[in-house]
Every structure is written in C-alpha cells, then in structure tokens.
Design an enzyme around this catalytic site. Structure first.
Site, PDB file in Angstrom:
ATOM      1  N   HIS A  81       0.831  -1.211   0.000  1.00  0.00           N
ATOM      2  CA  HIS A  81       0.000   0.000   0.000  1.00  0.00           C
ATOM      3  C   HIS A  81       0.863   1.258   0.000  1.00  0.00           C
ATOM      4  O   HIS A  81       0.495   2.273  -0.585  1.00  0.00           O
ATOM      5  CB  HIS A  81      -0.961  -0.004   1.185  1.00  0.00           C
ATOM      6  CG  HIS A  81      -2.181  -0.838   0.954  1.00  0.00           C
ATOM      7  ND1 HIS A  81      -3.464  -0.359   1.063  1.00  0.00           N
ATOM      8  CD2 HIS A  81      -2.301  -2.138   0.589  1.00  0.00           C
ATOM      9  CE1 HIS A  81      -4.323  -1.325   0.782  1.00  0.00           C
ATOM     10  NE2 HIS A  81      -3.649  -2.414   0.501  1.00  0.00           N
ATOM     11  N   PRO A 173      -5.618  -1.202  -5.637  1.00  0.00           N
ATOM     12  CA  PRO A 173      -6.689  -2.109  -6.071  1.00  0.00           C
ATOM     13  C   PRO A 173      -7.434  -2.713  -4.876  1.00  0.00           C
ATOM     14  O   PRO A 173      -6.824  -3.056  -3.865  1.00  0.00           O
ATOM     15  CB  PRO A 173      -5.942  -3.193  -6.848  1.00  0.00           C
ATOM     16  CG  PRO A 173      -4.641  -2.589  -7.237  1.00  0.00           C
ATOM     17  CD  PRO A 173      -4.317  -1.569  -6.192  1.00  0.00           C
TER      18      PRO A 173
HETATM   19  C1  HEM Z   1      -2.933  -7.162  -7.590  1.00  0.00           C
HETATM   20  C2  HEM Z   1      -3.802  -6.467  -6.960  1.00  0.00           C
HETATM   21  C3  HEM Z   1      -4.181  -6.669  -5.524  1.00  0.00           C
HETATM   22  C4  HEM Z   1      -5.442  -6.638  -5.047  1.00  0.00           C
HETATM   23  C5  HEM Z   1      -6.700  -6.405  -5.841  1.00  0.00           C
HETATM   24  C6  HEM Z   1      -5.361  -6.901  -3.630  1.00  0.00           C
HETATM   25  C7  HEM Z   1      -6.433  -6.921  -2.787  1.00  0.00           C
HETATM   26  C8  HEM Z   1      -6.402  -7.274  -1.458  1.00  0.00           C
HETATM   27  C9  HEM Z   1      -7.554  -7.308  -0.589  1.00  0.00           C
HETATM   28  C10 HEM Z   1      -8.960  -6.915  -0.986  1.00  0.00           C
HETATM   29  C11 HEM Z   1      -7.130  -7.771   0.615  1.00  0.00           C
HETATM   30  C12 HEM Z   1      -7.991  -7.958   1.854  1.00  0.00           C
HETATM   31  C13 HEM Z   1      -8.207  -6.625   2.517  1.00  0.00           C
HETATM   32  C14 HEM Z   1      -9.293  -6.710   3.567  1.00  0.00           C
HETATM   33  O1  HEM Z   1     -10.465  -6.892   3.211  1.00  0.00           O
HETATM   34  O2  HEM Z   1      -8.977  -6.599   4.765  1.00  0.00           O
HETATM   35  C15 HEM Z   1      -5.718  -8.022   0.513  1.00  0.00           C
HETATM   36  C16 HEM Z   1      -4.929  -8.526   1.513  1.00  0.00           C
HETATM   37  C17 HEM Z   1      -3.571  -8.733   1.384  1.00  0.00           C
HETATM   38  N1  HEM Z   1      -2.783  -8.341   0.329  1.00  0.00           N
HETATM   39 FE1  HEM Z   1      -3.410  -7.780  -1.467  1.00  0.00          FE
HETATM   40  N2  HEM Z   1      -4.053  -7.100  -3.282  1.00  0.00           N
HETATM   41  C18 HEM Z   1      -3.289  -6.962  -4.403  1.00  0.00           C
HETATM   42  C19 HEM Z   1      -1.925  -7.031  -4.469  1.00  0.00           C
HETATM   43  C20 HEM Z   1      -1.109  -7.299  -3.406  1.00  0.00           C
HETATM   44  C21 HEM Z   1       0.322  -7.221  -3.428  1.00  0.00           C
HETATM   45  C22 HEM Z   1       1.138  -6.786  -4.637  1.00  0.00           C
HETATM   46  C23 HEM Z   1       0.757  -7.595  -2.212  1.00  0.00           C
HETATM   47  C24 HEM Z   1       2.154  -7.690  -1.678  1.00  0.00           C
HETATM   48  C25 HEM Z   1       3.242  -7.614  -2.393  1.00  0.00           C
HETATM   49  C26 HEM Z   1      -0.408  -7.925  -1.420  1.00  0.00           C
HETATM   50  C27 HEM Z   1      -0.388  -8.420  -0.139  1.00  0.00           C
HETATM   51  C28 HEM Z   1      -1.507  -8.690   0.617  1.00  0.00           C
HETATM   52  C29 HEM Z   1      -1.459  -9.391   1.888  1.00  0.00           C
HETATM   53  C30 HEM Z   1      -0.226 -10.005   2.521  1.00  0.00           C
HETATM   54  C31 HEM Z   1      -2.764  -9.392   2.383  1.00  0.00           C
HETATM   55  C32 HEM Z   1      -3.232  -9.966   3.728  1.00  0.00           C
HETATM   56  C33 HEM Z   1      -3.178  -8.899   4.783  1.00  0.00           C
HETATM   57  C34 HEM Z   1      -3.470  -9.383   6.184  1.00  0.00           C
HETATM   58  O3  HEM Z   1      -3.643 -10.567   6.417  1.00  0.00           O
HETATM   59  O4  HEM Z   1      -3.499  -8.523   7.086  1.00  0.00           O
HETATM   60  N3  HEM Z   1      -1.513  -7.713  -2.181  1.00  0.00           N
HETATM   61  N4  HEM Z   1      -5.289  -7.696  -0.763  1.00  0.00           N
END
Ligand code: HEM
Ligand SMILES: *[C@@H]1O[C@H](CO)[C@@H](O)[C@H](O)[C@H]1NC(C)=O
Ligand SMILES: *[C@@H]1O[C@H](CO)[C@@H](O)[C@H](O)[C@H]1NC(C)=O
Length: 335
Positions: A81, A173
């Site tokens: 983020h 995103p």
């Molecule tokens: C490609 C587009 C991406 C989308 C659409 C996306 C979307 C999301 C969403 C919707 C969540 C859950 C948020 C919630 O409802 O609390 C999430 C969690 C997460 N995202 Fe992504 N993400 C993307 C890319 C990435 C990237 C590039 C990374 C890291 C390099 C990443 C790492 C994570 C991690 C580790 C979580 C879990 C967080 C937790 O458990 O606290 N995401 N993501």
C-alpha cells in the site's frame, strides 16, 4: 553468498554508470545523462552510517511476528500500500488528519506499532539516518522469510515523503478490478504482467474481510447470484464464514499461514478468494503464469524475490533535494 550478490550488484551498477555517463548506449544524446532514481539505492547504503540497521529490523520483526503471526501478512500488505501510492515513501505511515492512513480503504491495514518500535530503536542507535520507507521495505522482506518465503537483498536509500492524502488511498486495487485495470495500475509503476501474477502470490498468506467478497458470494455484479467462477464447495464454506462485513477469511483456504504456491493451485481449482485472484487464472494473458507457478515452487520463489525488489523500487525518492529522513514515522519533520 553476500559477497557474491554485492559484487554482481556493483558490476551491474558500474556498467550502468559507464553506459550512462559516457553514453555508450546512446551516443547521439547530448543532454546531461541522469540515473534513474532507483539506481541510487544500494545494499551497502547503511553499512557505515548504521551497520546494525538490518539486524535491528529483523530482530524486532521476528519478536512481533512470533507473538502474533498475523502481523507477517499485515506488514507485507502495508509495504504494498505504501509503494502503490506516491511510491515507496512511507506516505502510508503518516498519521495526520487527511492522510492516506485515515482513509476507508486503509481501515484494515496493520503493523504500524511494529514499525514505530523499530524506528524508536534506530533513532537511539543512529539518529536521523534510517528512513521509514527503508524500514518498511526491509520488514516486508523479513516477514516473508518468517512465513516460509524466499530471502532477497534489499537495496536501501529511500527517503520519506512529506505528502499523504486520504483521497489517494483508493488508488490501491480493492479486489473488484478487471485484469486490464490491474495491468494498467502495475504498468504505471514500472511493474509488468509477470510482477502482477507473482506479487499477487503474497495472498498465499493472510486474511481478508468478508466485505471484499460479499458481492461474489451473494450478489455478483447485480445478478442476485454468486460468482460462477467460484467452486460450489468453496461458495458454501464462504457463505458459512461470512455473516458480517468485518468477519475474516483466509486468502489461501488450504495453507493459510504458509508462504507457498498453494495459492496458485487454488486458482486452478476455482478456490481463489478475491475476484481479482481468480481472474489471474481465467484471463488468457495471465493464466499461463499461474499454471507455471502452481507446479514450480522454485520458479515462484526466485521470481518473487525479483518482483519484490522491483516493488520496493517504485517511484523512490533518492535525490538530495527529495524527501527527508523522518524522525517519527507518523509525522513529517518540523521545519
Ligand atoms: C494485484 C492487486 C491486488 C489486489 C486487488 C489486492 C487486494 C487485497 C484485498 C482486498 C485484501 C484484503 C483486505 C481486507 O479486506 O482486509 C488483501 C490482503 C492482502 N494483500 Fe493484497 N491485493 C493486491 C496485491 C497485493 C500485493 C502486490 C501484495 C504484496 C506484495 C499484497 C499483499 C496482501 C497481503 C499479505 C494481504 C493480507 C493482509 C493481512 O492478512 O493482514 N496484495 N489484498
Ligand atoms: C476494466 O476496467 C477498466 C477500468 O479500470 C474499464 O475502463 C474497462 O471498461 C473494464 N473492462 C471490462 C471489459 O469490463
Ligand atoms: C457480470 O458477470 C457476468 C458473469 O456472470 C459477466 O459475463 C459480465 O460481463 C459481468 N458484468 C459486468 C458489468 O462486469
């Protein structure tokens, strides 16, 4: 191993310098050559000014993650983020009125306390030296290792930005985009299709609020029906788990705490949690990468290291007149 990486890096760096300064690659150019901002990052950046920086960071991350393993995915997401908005400049950490952090889209971000504790310790050891953006980048690497993922060398030298705006938090995103939109978002930050598929592999650990998938399981884009790309078994499970928006579900339903390639296997079996995850498999452009990672864990690990370095390089502030070394990660320095 360390020496090997360093010498390779130096070699490439010197090559870069010579081609840029002497214009070997573009002899016709007469304008003053300028290195790209990320070329000013270096693995040895703190070696003389704060030699223990990386050690302190990894020790603190390990202590926090051992106490609360859910902080590993949280810190990786926080780094994403950060880099997604105004580059990797710790803008996401600023905690003033109207900052990114106060936005609705940032409400489930976590890990700020860990970064603050690391910063406090580093300010004691080497005041005004280590940037918050660098701390966050290294912490994301260390969190990856603790979850079972690969190691990579982190280049340092990012400076912290002074601007953070609530309205820009929605640039990140949210999980409802199409692949064309995601590719455009990544491209604007110097990341390509392979980086998109690879970095999405971070969803092999961590959780999502049900808010992000409610429409998929109850009312997919206004049809009153669930997303047809969800397996029947998985839909049933998600409907059981998701009663309220703030209920939590694992991003990887099979091995939720292990950094592995099960995330990609899940997509092949139609048990991807986010619509954007599942689309990576069904879209003809990205599908082949998903299939490759699903069957070749070594390939995923090595590409993840490469793509994470690229993510950490996004729009970094490295020049003398850019940014600052924040004293407190929550606030811009006083003048
Ligand atoms: C490609 C587009 C991406 C989308 C659409 C996306 C979307 C999301 C969403 C919707 C969540 C859950 C948020 C919630 O409802 O609390 C999430 C969690 C997460 N995202 Fe992504 N993400 C993307 C890319 C990435 C990237 C590039 C990374 C890291 C390099 C990443 C790492 C994570 C991690 C580790 C979580 C879990 C967080 C937790 O458990 O606290 N995401 N993501
Ligand atoms: C994909 O999303 C973009 C916005 O990011 C939109 O302009 C485009 O119409 C969408 N494409 C499809 C096929 O829905
Ligand atoms: C809604 O979902 C269907 C698949 O069930 C898809 O064909 C259609 O393009 C979607 N509409 C929009 C606007 O995304």
């Amino acid at each position: 191993m360390k020496f090997h990486y360093l010498s390779l890096f130096l070699f490439v760096f010197i090559l870069e310098l010579s081609t840029n300064i002497y214009g070997v690659s573009s002899p016709k150019k007469s304008v003053k050559p300028l290195l790209p901002a990320e070329a000013l990052l270096s693995i040895s950046h703190y070696h003389s000014t704060c030699p223990d920086a990386e050690g302190v960071i990894s020790q603190k991350v390990a202590a926090w993650v051992n106490k609360d393993p859910t902080l590993a995915p949280a810190i990786i997401r926080l780094h994403f983020h950060d880099c997604a908005v105004r580059g990797c400049d710790a803008s996401v950490l600023l905690n003033h009125k109207g900052s990114e952090r106060t936005a609705f889209e940032s409400r489930t971000l976590r890990g700020f306390g860990m970064i603050d504790e690391i910063k406090t310790e580093l300010e004691k050891r080497c005041p005004r030296t280590v940037s918050c953006a660098d701390i966050l980048t290294a912490a994301a690497r260390d969190a990856t290792i603790l979850a079972g993922g690969p190691f990579w060398e982190v280049p340092f030298g990012r400076k912290d930005g002074k601007i953070s705006l609530t309205k820009e938090a929605n640039l990140v995103p949210q999980g409802h985009e199409n692949i064309t939109g995601l590719l455009a978002f990544f491209q604007e930050r110097g990341l390509d299709m392979l980086d998109l598929v690879t970095l999405s592999g971070s969803h092999t650990i961590g959780r999502s609020t049900c808010y992000s998938i409610m429409n998929r399981i109850y009312n997919f884009n206004g049809t009153g029906k669930p997303d047809p790309s969800l397996s029947v078994y998985y839909l049933k499970l998600l409907r059981k788990r998701c009663k309220k928006d703030l209920d939590l579900v694992h991003l990887d339903v099979i091995t939720p705490r292990t950094f592995d390639t099960t995330y990609y296997k899940n997509l092949v079996r139609k048990v991807g949690l986010l619509s954007t995850d599942q689309l990576l498999f069904s879209d003809a452009r990205t599908g082949p990468f998903v299939e490759a990672f699903a069957t070749q864990p070594f390939l995923f690990d090595s590409q993840f290291s490469v793509s994470m370095v690229k993510l950490g390089n996004v729009q970094v502030l490295t020049r003398p007149n850019e940014g600052e070394i924040r004293v407190n990660c929550n606030y811009v320095n006083h003048v």
